[in-house]
Write a protein that holds these residues in place. Structure first.
Motif, PDB file in Angstrom:
ATOM      1  N   THR A   1      39.814  43.828  37.654  1.00  0.00           N
ATOM      2  CA  THR A   1      39.038  42.581  37.629  1.00  0.00           C
ATOM      3  C   THR A   1      37.556  42.909  37.765  1.00  0.00           C
ATOM      4  O   THR A   1      37.175  44.033  38.096  1.00  0.00           O
TER       5      THR A   1
ATOM      6  N   PHE B   1      44.131  44.355  40.379  1.00  0.00           N
ATOM      7  CA  PHE B   1      42.993  44.014  41.230  1.00  0.00           C
ATOM      8  C   PHE B   1      41.797  44.907  40.915  1.00  0.00           C
ATOM      9  O   PHE B   1      40.659  44.460  40.926  1.00  0.00           O
TER      10      PHE B   1
ATOM     11  N   GLU C   1      41.710  36.125  41.590  1.00  0.00           N
ATOM     12  CA  GLU C   1      41.963  37.550  41.755  1.00  0.00           C
ATOM     13  C   GLU C   1      42.846  37.850  42.958  1.00  0.00           C
ATOM     14  O   GLU C   1      43.486  38.903  43.035  1.00  0.00           O
TER      15      GLU C   1
ATOM     16  N   GLU D   1      35.718  39.319  46.128  1.00  0.00           N
ATOM     17  CA  GLU D   1      37.154  39.354  45.886  1.00  0.00           C
ATOM     18  C   GLU D   1      37.871  40.222  46.908  1.00  0.00           C
ATOM     19  O   GLU D   1      38.995  39.929  47.315  1.00  0.00           O
TER      20      GLU D   1
END
Length: 396
Positions: free
Chosen positions: A80, A77, A33, A86
């Motif tokens: 995800t 982003f 990611e 992340e």
């Protein structure tokens, strides 16, 4: 000529490699990611450091790619799977991407055409403003506070960067206008010098040559005529050299270069040459102590008025017996007058030209630009040209 830009470009290659390594190598230990943060950051950093064009890549295309990549990174982003891990992995690349966008923004605002600057500047600024949301929206704690604070901080930095680029653009436009005004003034100066000095001498040569054709050959007179023509030709070449020197000045200077400035002190020599060429007698009434005490602009304008008036007398008043030049200081300022005693001609002294007749209008504009005035018309006997310059205004 291309050595300096090439060396500057070559010095950027190590910087490109170093930035790429610093931003890409840490991503090897991050989850997949993180690529949504790494790729836009690398592209933005390289675009901010590059000197354009880079092959087919221009600043416009680079800004569009970077802004698009940044917004796609935000979207990717956020789409995800949820999780704070992340965010922690990707957060270190935020300052680099934000800084690169803030460096790229003023370059876009300053360096691309207006319409493209408005569109790409807005797009790049928007990408920088929403960049903090990429991370704050993934945080489960204090989402609203962090989002508002991040967006406001980024917006402030974007306004500063955009304002800096806009200020640089305005300065560039003013500098370009100043250079264009200087070049235009150079062209006008060349035209004035060619008309006032070179054409003055060439007119004298032409008229003397025409007069010599109407009289019988005389060796003594011919030698005197050739000497006068040679001297007039030398003066014309000298004036031409002064004029060409203006054209050799660097094109980047923002002030018009000056040519040789003549003034009231040069009038006696001018009138002697005029009278010595077989033209009417001359009388100079120059106020004592006036020459050399006036501003250069006033002295030069007064001298050019006399040159123009004498040139017109040569061409249009062959019957003049006396030319009077008066220069004095009055309540209105400097008053310079040239008059002759010729009767109105019944026919032109020389064949009419297809072009010309711009001397007095150009001279009038010159006097008016110095807050003065110029009047030409019939006088007591012949023709009179009178110019007035307010010395206080001229000196400012």
């Amino acid at each position: 000529m291309r050595t300096a830009p090439t060396r500057a470009t070559n010095r950027r290659y190590p910087a490109f490699a170093l930035v790429t390594c610093l931003l890409v190598l840490p991503a090897l230990a991050a989850p997949a990611e993180a690529l949504f943060a790494v790729v836009p950051a690398v592209l933005a950093a390289l675009a901010a450091l590059a000197r354009y064009p880079v092959g087919p890549l221009t600043l416009v295309r680079a800004a569009a790619i970077v802004a698009g990549a940044s917004l796609l990174g935000d979207l990717g982003f956020l789409l995800t799977r949820e999780g704070l891990a992340e965010v922690k992995w990707a957060l270190p690349w935020l300052p680099f991407e934000l800084l690169a966008l803030l460096v790229l923004l003023p370059r876009v605002v300053r360096g691309v055409p207006p319409r493209q600057a408005a569109v790409l500047g807005t797009l790049t600024g928007f990408a920088a403003v929403v960049l903090p949301l990429r991370f704050s929206l993934r945080n489960s704690h204090g989402v609203l506070e962090q989002s508002v604070l991040g967006v406001m901080s980024a917006a402030f930095l974007v306004l500063v960067a955009g304002g800096f680029g806009l200020r640089q653009r305005v300065q560039d436009d003013r500098r370009a206008e100043a250079i264009e005004r200087a070049r235009r003034e150079q062209r006008l100066q060349v035209a004035r010098d060619l008309h006032d000095f070179v054409a003055h001498e060439v007119t004298g040569i032409l008229l003397e040559t025409q007069a010599a054709r109407l009289v019988e050959y005389d060796e003594t007179r011919t030698k005197e005529l050739l000497a006068r023509l040679e001297a007039a030709g030398q003066r014309a070449l000298s004036s031409m050299d002064d004029t060409l020197r203006v054209l050799r000045e660097p094109e980047t200077r923002t002030e018009p270069p000056s040519t040789r400035v003549r003034g009231l002190a040069d009038l006696p020599v001018l009138l002697r040459r005029f009278e010595g060429a077989g033209h009417p007698r001359t009388a100079l009434d120059l106020e004592r102590g006036l020459a050399g005490t006036l501003p250069p602009e006033a002295e030069d304008a007064a001298y050019r008025l006399v040159v123009e008036a004498l040139t017109n007398i040569r061409r249009h008043a062959p019957g003049a017996g006396l030319v009077t030049v008066t220069a004095s200081r009055t309540e209105a300022g400097l008053r310079i007058a040239v008059s002759d005693d010729a009767a109105p001609p019944t026919a032109p002294a020389t064949p009419p030209r297809t072009a010309g007749g711009t001397g007095l209008p150009a001279l009038t504009e010159r006097f008016e630009s110095l807050r003065g005035s110029l009047v030409a018309g019939p006088g007591a006997a012949g023709w009179t040209v009178v110019g007035v310059l307010p010395l206080e205004e001229t000196a400012r």
